[in-house]
Design a protein around this motif. Structure first.
Motif, PDB file in Angstrom:
ATOM      1  N   LEU A   3      14.192   4.075   2.537  1.00 40.26           N
ATOM      2  CA  LEU A   3      13.027   3.250   2.663  1.00 40.26           C
ATOM      3  C   LEU A   3      11.846   4.224   1.829  1.00 40.26           C
ATOM      4  N   ASP A   4      11.892   5.123   2.986  1.00 39.73           N
ATOM      5  CA  ASP A   4      10.271   6.323   2.283  1.00 39.73           C
ATOM      6  C   ASP A   4      10.652   6.943   1.042  1.00 39.73           C
ATOM      7  N   GLY A   5      11.589   7.366   0.723  1.00 41.63           N
ATOM      8  CA  GLY A   5      12.472   7.585  -0.539  1.00 41.63           C
ATOM      9  C   GLY A   5      12.150   6.777  -1.725  1.00 41.63           C
ATOM     10  N   LEU A   6      12.378   5.620  -1.252  1.00 42.91           N
ATOM     11  CA  LEU A   6      11.793   4.001  -2.182  1.00 42.91           C
ATOM     12  C   LEU A   6      10.553   4.247  -2.647  1.00 42.91           C
ATOM     13  N   ASN A   7       9.803   4.011  -0.880  1.00 47.78           N
ATOM     14  CA  ASN A   7       8.420   4.129  -0.846  1.00 47.78           C
ATOM     15  C   ASN A   7       8.099   5.495  -1.746  1.00 47.78           C
ATOM     16  N   ASP A   8       8.157   6.474  -1.841  1.00 44.51           N
ATOM     17  CA  ASP A   8       7.408   7.609  -3.013  1.00 44.51           C
ATOM     18  C   ASP A   8       7.937   7.381  -3.852  1.00 44.51           C
ATOM     19  N   LEU A   9       8.959   6.572  -4.186  1.00 41.54           N
ATOM     20  CA  LEU A   9       9.106   6.688  -5.514  1.00 41.54           C
ATOM     21  C   LEU A   9       7.882   5.664  -6.845  1.00 41.54           C
ATOM     22  N   VAL A  10       7.875   4.243  -5.863  1.00 39.85           N
ATOM     23  CA  VAL A  10       7.302   3.231  -6.118  1.00 39.85           C
ATOM     24  C   VAL A  10       6.438   4.546  -6.181  1.00 39.85           C
ATOM     25  N   GLN A  11       5.363   4.375  -5.552  1.00 33.25           N
ATOM     26  CA  GLN A  11       3.859   5.521  -5.493  1.00 33.25           C
ATOM     27  C   GLN A  11       3.979   6.404  -6.472  1.00 33.25           C
ATOM     28  N   ASP A  12       4.496   7.315  -6.690  1.00 33.65           N
ATOM     29  CA  ASP A  12       4.372   8.181  -8.452  1.00 33.65           C
ATOM     30  C   ASP A  12       5.154   7.451  -9.340  1.00 33.65           C
ATOM     31  N   LEU A  13       5.586   6.495  -9.151  1.00 31.13           N
ATOM     32  CA  LEU A  13       5.526   5.101 -10.493  1.00 31.13           C
ATOM     33  C   LEU A  13       3.780   5.113 -11.089  1.00 31.13           C
ATOM     34  N   PHE A  14       3.484   3.794  -9.964  1.00 29.50           N
ATOM     35  CA  PHE A  14       2.029   3.236  -9.807  1.00 29.50           C
ATOM     36  C   PHE A  14       1.375   3.997 -10.060  1.00 29.50           C
ATOM     37  N   THR A  15       1.249   5.542  -9.216  1.00 32.44           N
ATOM     38  CA  THR A  15       0.267   6.407 -10.061  1.00 32.44           C
ATOM     39  C   THR A  15       0.327   7.058 -11.254  1.00 32.44           C
ATOM     40  N   LEU A  16       1.618   6.942 -11.953  1.00 33.52           N
ATOM     41  CA  LEU A  16       1.974   7.490 -12.982  1.00 33.52           C
ATOM     42  C   LEU A  16       1.424   6.579 -13.778  1.00 33.52           C
ATOM     43  N   SER A  17       1.503   4.933 -13.666  1.00 35.17           N
ATOM     44  CA  SER A  17       0.867   3.822 -14.243  1.00 35.17           C
ATOM     45  C   SER A  17      -0.860   3.742 -14.760  1.00 35.17           C
ATOM     46  N   GLN A  18      -0.945   4.226 -13.484  1.00 33.45           N
ATOM     47  CA  GLN A  18      -2.757   3.998 -13.438  1.00 33.45           C
ATOM     48  C   GLN A  18      -3.424   5.200 -14.470  1.00 33.45           C
ATOM     49  N   MET A  19      -2.617   6.201 -14.310  1.00 28.98           N
ATOM     50  CA  MET A  19      -2.715   7.387 -15.123  1.00 28.98           C
ATOM     51  C   MET A  19      -3.359   7.271 -16.564  1.00 28.98           C
ATOM     52  N   GLU A  20      -2.162   6.849 -17.270  1.00 28.47           N
ATOM     53  CA  GLU A  20      -1.593   6.349 -18.314  1.00 28.47           C
ATOM     54  C   GLU A  20      -2.578   4.974 -18.691  1.00 28.47           C
ATOM     55  N   SER A  21      -2.954   4.142 -18.059  1.00 26.14           N
ATOM     56  CA  SER A  21      -4.260   2.965 -18.439  1.00 26.14           C
ATOM     57  C   SER A  21      -5.577   3.731 -18.353  1.00 26.14           C
ATOM     58  N   GLY A  22      -5.254   4.642 -17.388  1.00 25.15           N
ATOM     59  CA  GLY A  22      -7.287   4.883 -17.080  1.00 25.15           C
ATOM     60  C   GLY A  22      -7.386   5.239 -16.441  1.00 25.15           C
ATOM     61  N   MET A  23      -7.129   4.773 -15.062  1.00 27.43           N
ATOM     62  CA  MET A  23      -7.736   3.967 -14.016  1.00 27.43           C
ATOM     63  C   MET A  23      -8.146   4.568 -12.604  1.00 27.43           C
ATOM     64  N   ILE A  24      -7.125   5.833 -13.335  1.00 31.93           N
ATOM     65  CA  ILE A  24      -7.881   7.352 -12.382  1.00 31.93           C
ATOM     66  C   ILE A  24      -8.069   8.258 -13.017  1.00 31.93           C
ATOM     67  N   LYS A  25      -8.967   8.757 -12.675  1.00 28.37           N
ATOM     68  CA  LYS A  25      -9.379   9.990 -13.716  1.00 28.37           C
ATOM     69  C   LYS A  25      -9.356  11.330 -13.598  1.00 28.37           C
ATOM     70  N   MET A  26      -9.218  12.221 -14.479  1.00 28.44           N
ATOM     71  CA  MET A  26      -8.458  13.760 -14.097  1.00 28.44           C
ATOM     72  C   MET A  26     -10.278  14.508 -13.164  1.00 28.44           C
ATOM     73  N   ASN A  27     -10.261  14.798 -12.654  1.00 28.95           N
ATOM     74  CA  ASN A  27     -10.880  15.894 -12.306  1.00 28.95           C
ATOM     75  C   ASN A  27      -9.893  17.553 -12.894  1.00 28.95           C
ATOM     76  N   LEU A  28     -10.752  18.365 -14.044  1.00 27.15           N
ATOM     77  CA  LEU A  28     -10.050  19.500 -14.752  1.00 27.15           C
ATOM     78  C   LEU A  28     -10.978  20.335 -13.806  1.00 27.15           C
ATOM     79  N   SER A  29     -10.438  21.203 -13.829  1.00 22.66           N
ATOM     80  CA  SER A  29     -10.850  22.664 -13.467  1.00 22.66           C
ATOM     81  C   SER A  29     -10.210  23.365 -14.087  1.00 22.66           C
TER      82      SER A  29
END
Length: 97
Positions: A3-29
């Motif tokens: 379940l922990d592994g599955l949760n990590d995978l879901v979180q990674d997919l959620f983060t990726l989805s947010q990044m692609e939609s522009g919801m997460i901004k990158m702090n480039l430096s």
């Protein structure tokens, strides 16, 4: 554990989805990647010791590796890669950077 592994995978997919939609901004430096890898090694050292896995960093071959990116997100990627190497690596093995 599964379940922990599955949760990590879901979180990674959620983060990726947010990044692609522009919801997460990158702090480039610009930053030196070398100390970040050392920090991750120190963070995961105890897990590696449990399996007698050596985390090796060829310090003489590289002292600086400047990158332009989001440090927090890149750290998450490096932690994930090294955790997987420790988790799925052979006992008494090595992880080299």
């Amino acid at each position: 554990k599964s379940l922990d592994g599955l949760n990590d995978l879901v979180q990674d997919l959620f983060t990726l989805s947010q990044m692609e939609s522009g919801m997460i901004k990158m702090n480039l430096s610009d930053f030196n990647f070398y100390p970040l890898i050392k920090e991750v090694f120190e963070q995961l050292e105890q897990e590696a010791l449990k399996k007698k896995i050596t985390l090796s960093f060829r310090e003489n071959s590289l002292t600086e590796a400047w990158v332009n990116g989001d440090k927090a997100h890149l750290k998450r990627v490096i932690v994930n890669l090294i955790e997987n190497a420790v988790k799925y690596g052979k006992p008494e093995g090595n992880v080299w950077i």
